[in-house]
Design an enzyme around this catalytic site. Structure first.
Site, mmCIF file in Angstrom:
data_model
loop_
_atom_site.group_PDB
_atom_site.id
_atom_site.type_symbol
_atom_site.label_atom_id
_atom_site.label_comp_id
_atom_site.label_asym_id
_atom_site.label_seq_id
_atom_site.Cartn_x
_atom_site.Cartn_y
_atom_site.Cartn_z
ATOM 1 N N PRO A 2 42.384 24.217 -34.824
ATOM 2 C CA PRO A 2 42.878 25.183 -35.199
ATOM 3 C C PRO A 2 41.270 24.803 -36.092
ATOM 4 O O PRO A 2 40.876 23.946 -36.908
ATOM 5 C CB PRO A 2 43.172 25.588 -36.356
ATOM 6 N N GLU A 3 40.093 25.448 -35.636
ATOM 7 C CA GLU A 3 38.927 25.914 -36.626
ATOM 8 C C GLU A 3 38.275 27.023 -37.905
ATOM 9 O O GLU A 3 39.813 27.745 -37.370
ATOM 10 C CB GLU A 3 37.794 25.680 -35.411
#
Ligand code: ZN
Length: 270
Positions: A2-3
């Site tokens: 996840p960014e």
């Protein structure tokens, strides 16, 4: 992994379920993720009302009326599940609201984290204290970047990944933004002309906004039982496209340093 856009999408998905709701049940199903959970996590959250939700860099922030902020990081594989049909092995933290809605923080690889910080001390909280401006905020501008990069001989890619310069940017979006701006990832940060930095700032904001939009378009699914927040498929122009044609006709190349891949076009990125 996840960014920033995944974390932003997660917060947008959690907000309608949590904002203004009281937490009637709080269950930590193990003692830690990457770090130990606060020992008083359950006591401090049970009965508290969620007043607002936000994000700083890749941290999700859930504020309560007791002056606490629950700070979560999704690590490599974390995700919130809304009303999961059943609580599984990897659901490590489970909340229930006064509307009877249940949420679970699921993290198979357990690189995520959960901390409770006093809301008025959040600015001093160590991981956030030295962070640069949010990439989508007005403080992240060409003027700011000219100043932040002045005299720096490190490659622009490394400088954009430095959280003290700009907060929350990861490898994927840095590759995409440099490609969109036509800037070679290895170029010395301090030697990029201002007008090219204007393009770079616009590109950073554009790639993040378009990913958040892609995430937002999947948000309607999260209202369903077993909705999983924060992961969605995205279209990239450079990232993951080694050997494929760039818009200019050349092929995208991949270079690996320190276990991290850089995807770039040798013709249109200079
Ligand atoms: Zn190209």
């Amino acid at each position: 992994m996840p960014e920033l856009p995944e974390v932003e999408t997660t917060i947008r998905g959690l907000r309608p379920v949590l904002q203004g709701r009281r937490l009637v049940s709080v269950e930590a199903r193990r003692a830690d993720l990457r770090r130990a959970f606060p020992p008083d996590l359950r006591q401090r959250l049970t009965g508290a009302k969620v007043t607002s939700l936000g994000r700083r860099a890749k941290y999700g922030l859930i504020d309560t009326d007791r002056g606490d902020t629950l700070v979560f990081h999704l690590g490599m594989s974390g995700r919130w599940r809304i009303e999961p049909a059943e609580i599984g092995l990897h659901d490590h933290f489970v909340l229930e609201t006064d509307e009877g809605r249940r949420l679970a923080l699921n993290d198979p690889r357990r690189f995520g984290s959960l901390e409770l910080v006093r809301s008025d001390e959040l600015q001093q909280y160590e991981p956030l204290a030295k962070m640069g401006p949010e990439p989508l905020g007005d403080a992240f501008s060409a003027d700011y970047l000219v100043e932040a990069l002045a005299g720096r001989s490190a490659p622009i890619k490394a400088l954009l990944l430095d959280q003290r310069i700009v907060a929350g940017l990861g490898n994927i979006y840095v590759c995409e933004a440099l490609h969109m701006a036509g800037i070679a990832p290895g170029r010395a940060g301090g030697r990029i002309a201002r007008e090219r930095l204007v393009r770079l700032v616009d590109a950073v904001k554009a790639v993040l906004r378009s990913a958040i939009e892609a995430g937002g378009s999947t948000l309607r699914d999260f209202a369903q039982p077993d909705g999983e927040l924060g992961y969605f498929s995205k279209q990239f122009l450079a990232y993951g496209r080694e050997g494929e044609a760039c818009g200019c006709g050349a092929s995208i190349r991949r270079r690996t340093e320190g276990g991290r891949s850089t995807f770039y076009c040798p013709r249109c990125q200079r």
